[in-house]
Design an enzyme around this catalytic site. Structure first.
Site, PDB file in Angstrom:
ATOM      1  CG  HIS A  53      -7.298  27.030  29.542  1.00 51.94           C
ATOM      2  ND1 HIS A  53      -8.546  27.570  29.750  1.00 51.94           N
ATOM      3  CD2 HIS A  53      -7.446  25.688  29.594  1.00 51.94           C
ATOM      4  CE1 HIS A  53      -9.416  26.576  29.926  1.00 51.94           C
ATOM      5  NE2 HIS A  53      -8.778  25.431  29.834  1.00 51.94           N
ATOM      6  CB  SER A 341      -8.144  21.843  32.923  1.00 48.58           C
ATOM      7  OG  SER A 341      -8.138  22.876  31.997  1.00 48.58           O
TER       8      SER A 341
HETATM    9  C1  LIG Z   1     -13.640  17.797  31.585  1.00 48.81           C
HETATM   10  C2  LIG Z   1     -12.257  18.183  31.173  1.00 48.81           C
HETATM   11  C3  LIG Z   1     -12.008  19.389  30.525  1.00 48.81           C
HETATM   12  C4  LIG Z   1     -10.726  19.758  30.169  1.00 48.81           C
HETATM   13  N1  LIG Z   1     -10.536  20.870  29.416  1.00 48.81           N
HETATM   14  C5  LIG Z   1      -9.275  21.242  29.076  1.00 48.81           C
HETATM   15  C6  LIG Z   1      -9.066  22.380  28.277  1.00 48.81           C
HETATM   16  O1  LIG Z   1      -9.994  22.984  27.767  1.00 48.81           O
HETATM   17  N2  LIG Z   1      -7.797  22.760  28.047  1.00 48.81           N
HETATM   18  C7  LIG Z   1      -6.735  22.107  28.569  1.00 48.81           C
HETATM   19  O2  LIG Z   1      -5.618  22.559  28.383  1.00 48.81           O
HETATM   20  N3  LIG Z   1      -6.899  20.973  29.266  1.00 48.81           N
HETATM   21  C8  LIG Z   1      -8.152  20.516  29.523  1.00 48.81           C
HETATM   22  N4  LIG Z   1      -8.362  19.371  30.218  1.00 48.81           N
HETATM   23  C9  LIG Z   1      -7.204  18.619  30.664  1.00 48.81           C
HETATM   24  C10 LIG Z   1      -6.592  17.742  29.590  1.00 48.81           C
HETATM   25  O3  LIG Z   1      -7.592  17.076  28.835  1.00 48.81           O
HETATM   26  C11 LIG Z   1      -5.692  16.729  30.270  1.00 48.81           C
HETATM   27  O4  LIG Z   1      -4.799  17.409  31.122  1.00 48.81           O
HETATM   28  C12 LIG Z   1      -4.873  15.898  29.307  1.00 48.81           C
HETATM   29  O5  LIG Z   1      -5.669  15.349  28.289  1.00 48.81           O
HETATM   30  C13 LIG Z   1      -4.194  14.785  30.084  1.00 48.81           C
HETATM   31  O6  LIG Z   1      -3.434  14.017  29.212  1.00 48.81           O
HETATM   32  P1  LIG Z   1      -2.667  12.737  29.732  1.00 48.81           P
HETATM   33  O7  LIG Z   1      -1.841  12.284  28.623  1.00 48.81           O
HETATM   34  O8  LIG Z   1      -2.006  13.051  31.031  1.00 48.81           O
HETATM   35  O9  LIG Z   1      -3.824  11.704  30.104  1.00 48.81           O
HETATM   36  P2  LIG Z   1      -4.647  10.703  29.160  1.00 48.81           P
HETATM   37  O10 LIG Z   1      -5.068  11.339  27.917  1.00 48.81           O
HETATM   38  O11 LIG Z   1      -5.708  10.111  30.027  1.00 48.81           O
HETATM   39  O12 LIG Z   1      -3.587   9.600  28.784  1.00 48.81           O
HETATM   40  C14 LIG Z   1      -3.186   8.586  29.670  1.00 48.81           C
HETATM   41  C15 LIG Z   1      -3.065   7.307  28.881  1.00 48.81           C
HETATM   42  O13 LIG Z   1      -2.528   6.299  29.727  1.00 48.81           O
HETATM   43  C16 LIG Z   1      -3.106   5.078  29.336  1.00 48.81           C
HETATM   44  N5  LIG Z   1      -2.963   4.131  30.425  1.00 48.81           N
HETATM   45  C17 LIG Z   1      -3.535   4.169  31.645  1.00 48.81           C
HETATM   46  N6  LIG Z   1      -3.199   3.094  32.363  1.00 48.81           N
HETATM   47  C18 LIG Z   1      -2.362   2.361  31.589  1.00 48.81           C
HETATM   48  C19 LIG Z   1      -1.683   1.114  31.777  1.00 48.81           C
HETATM   49  N7  LIG Z   1      -1.834   0.392  32.878  1.00 48.81           N
HETATM   50  N8  LIG Z   1      -0.901   0.648  30.779  1.00 48.81           N
HETATM   51  C20 LIG Z   1      -0.775   1.346  29.604  1.00 48.81           C
HETATM   52  N9  LIG Z   1      -1.418   2.505  29.382  1.00 48.81           N
HETATM   53  C21 LIG Z   1      -2.197   3.014  30.360  1.00 48.81           C
HETATM   54  C22 LIG Z   1      -4.551   5.454  29.069  1.00 48.81           C
HETATM   55  O14 LIG Z   1      -5.218   4.498  28.254  1.00 48.81           O
HETATM   56  C23 LIG Z   1      -4.411   6.797  28.395  1.00 48.81           C
HETATM   57  O15 LIG Z   1      -4.398   6.697  26.991  1.00 48.81           O
HETATM   58  C24 LIG Z   1      -9.641  18.936  30.522  1.00 48.81           C
HETATM   59  C25 LIG Z   1      -9.885  17.708  31.148  1.00 48.81           C
HETATM   60  C26 LIG Z   1     -11.186  17.316  31.421  1.00 48.81           C
HETATM   61  C27 LIG Z   1     -11.454  15.971  31.983  1.00 48.81           C
END
Ligand SMILES: Cc1cc2nc3c(=O)[nH]c(=O)nc-3n(C[C@H](O)[C@H](O)[C@H](O)COP(=O)(O)OP(=O)(O)OC[C@H]3O[C@@H](n4cnc5c(N)ncnc54)[C@H](O)[C@@H]3O)c2cc1C
Length: 478
Positions: A53, A341
């Site tokens: 974005h 996001s």
């Molecule tokens: C519909 C949608 C559209 C989006 N579009 C965009 C976009 O176009 N551009 C943008 O910038 N962002 C976008 N986003 C946001 C972006 O995808 C997220 O902000 C980002 O992927 C989050 O990453 P994360 O590492 O925080 O979470 P995650 O990728 O969910 O990683 C968290 C990890 O923690 C692990 N975990 C959970 N519990 C445990 C446990 N008890 N023990 C060990 N491991 C655990 C999970 O397995 C997972 O792998 C979008 C999100 C969605 C849902």
């Protein structure tokens, strides 16, 4: 139960956990990433719009605004350093009536204040000159040339591999069950170990509230907000070249239409709050809604070319902003919570921010031997005829095509398995080299890919899983 000791334990191998790990690996610290699944990039980071974005719609002064704009600026250089796909294709926000143009002007002003460069409002005709398939109903659009598209798997896996190459340990299939504060840090109880860490990074996606609330009295609450998508075949990939959003308004909540870095067309997402943090089922009615709304802004979308649907869960925190800080009442516990996001865009900036906070607190110095670059998997499609022939001469496996839809060779699949943090499941291979990502969705290449995975890892075919243990493809021999 084994006991393990780290300076920093990062819960979650999504894009945020991997970005923090990669940045922290610049410092002289013993670091682990604890991920419950069999591979990194198995949560929300694998199922999103994949948009980098520009940063015009985040609230002024919010963490979302800051990290979005910083992350957007970092993405090009990072893509070069770590060799993943990123294209700055620019984005357009459409509006459908003169009354709504004011809304575009407001977005433009907000974007300027957030630090987004080169924004402009275009007339409907100017937009159609750039994008012939944009609807005749469109009267104006906000144009953001700094918007882009990225491979979300490529980004996350590249960060993880580079972190691993710099000494970070990845504890896969390790589920954190409890986090307990101790006199000198935290104990993380997992399914198979007790992990002692001086500092914890909570990057657990939709589960980040669970871990935060175990150590802090200042409770947070994350609601999974589901978004459903439709992915179209590469034949439809040129239908638009920019990422096309709609201005949320009387036409309803915007659904985007965008090319992907791999040449497909993507449309979605919906937005529905769900209770179950594991609910990634798509819904037929919601997908119909996606088609209807996408067609308001872009005409003649060839929906007959849909090859799959999927959904992802946004980690929506009730404060409506990212929580990226040391918990106020839990020293040494750093949250990266509520990362909905634009979390993918923001990940590189959040990684730097948290790594610097932790390194300062730990009085850690920078390593002299940090390696900031990584080579991705050789992609023969990007080589000239001569280079490709040379590659096949050196390693004939690059001459055997396994996935016909995506033209993936055996050589690429073998590399995806045998490299740093290599794939151990069919989905792991798919996210690294796209075998099974095409129009047949692994119908043809699935069995061959299984054979290669079994051969390379010394396992039986019956033991090969689609993703997490238990998702075996074969259940036995007759
Ligand atoms: C519909 C949608 C559209 C989006 N579009 C965009 C976009 O176009 N551009 C943008 O910038 N962002 C976008 N986003 C946001 C972006 O995808 C997220 O902000 C980002 O992927 C989050 O990453 P994360 O590492 O925080 O979470 P995650 O990728 O969910 O990683 C968290 C990890 O923690 C692990 N975990 C959970 N519990 C445990 C446990 N008890 N023990 C060990 N491991 C655990 C999970 O397995 C997972 O792998 C979008 C999100 C969605 C849902």
């Amino acid at each position: 139960m084994k006991e393990l000791y780290y300076d920093v334990a990062i819960i979650g191998g999504g894009v945020i956990g991997c970005a923090v790990a990669r940045e922290l690996s610049r410092y002289d610290l013993k670091i682990s990433v604890i991920e419950r699944e069999e591979d990194v990039c198995s949560g929300t980071s694998k199922a999103n719009s994949a948009i980098v974005h520009a940063g015009y719609d985040a609230t002024l002064g919010s963490w979302k605004a800051r990290f979005n704009v910083e992350g957007n600026r970092m993405m090009g250089k990072l893509a070069q350093e770590l060799d993943f796909s990123f294209i700055q294709n620019g984005s357009l926000v459409l509006c459908f009536s003169e009354d709504e143009v004011q809304g575009l002007e407001e977005l433009l002003e907000k974007g300027k204040k957030n630090g987004v460069e080169d924004l402009s409002v275009l007339s409907g005709d100017e937009v159609r000159a750039m994008e012939p398939n944009v609807s005749g109903q469109v009267v104006a659009a906000l144009y953001a040339p700094t918007g882009g598209i990225v491979c979300p798997f490529g980004l996350t896996i590249a960060l993880a591999e580079n972190a691993c190459d710099n000494g970070v340990e990845f504890l896969l299939q390790t589920e954190v069950i409890e986090v307990v504060k101790t006199s000198d840090g935290y104990d993380l109880k997992t399914n198979d170990s007790i992990i002692h860490a001086s500092y914890v990074v909570n990057a657990a996606g939709v589960y980040a509230d669970v871990f935060h609330n175990m150590v802090s009295e200042k409770k947070i609450h994350i609601t999974p907000r589901k978004g459903d998508y439709l992915l179209l075949d590469k034949e439809a990939g040129n239908h638009v070249t920019h990422t096309i959003f709609q201005l949320p308004g009387k036409m309803g909540k915007g659904v985007l239409v965008t090319p992907t870095v791999h040449g497909n067309l993507l449309t979605g997402p919906t937005a529905a709050d769900v209770k179950d943090k594991e609910n990634t089922r798509t819904d037929a009615a919601d997908l119909s809604d996606v088609m209807e709304k996408a067609a308001w802004g872009v005409k003649d979308i060839p929906f007959r070319q849909i090859i799959t649907s999927f959904s992802g869960l946004r980690a929506h925190e009730k404060g409506n902003d990212f929580i990226v800080k040391e918990a106020e009442d839990a020293e040494g516990f750093f949250d990266a919570a509520g990362i909905e996001s634009p979390g993918l865009t923001s990940a590189p900036a959040i990684g730097v921010f948290l790594a610097q906070l932790i390194a300062r607190k730990a009085h850690a110095s920078k390593k002299e031997d940090f390696k900031g670059t990584r080579n991705g998997i050789t992609d023969p499609r990007k080589l000239s005829r001569e280079e490709r022939a040379e590659l096949i001469k050196k390693n004939p496996r690059y001459g055997t095509i396994i996935c016909r839809c995506e033209e993936v060779s055996e050589g690429e699949i073998v590399d995806s398995i045998n490299r740093t943090l290599g794939a151990v499941s069919l989905d792991g291979i798919k996210r690294r080299v796209r075998a099974g990502m095409g129009r047949c969705q692994a119908g043809f290449c699935g069995p061959k890919t299984m054979e290669i995975l079994a051969r390379e890892t010394g396992r039986n075919m019956e033991d090969i899983c689609k993703n997490r243990p238990g998702s075996n493809v074969l259940t036995g021999r007759k």
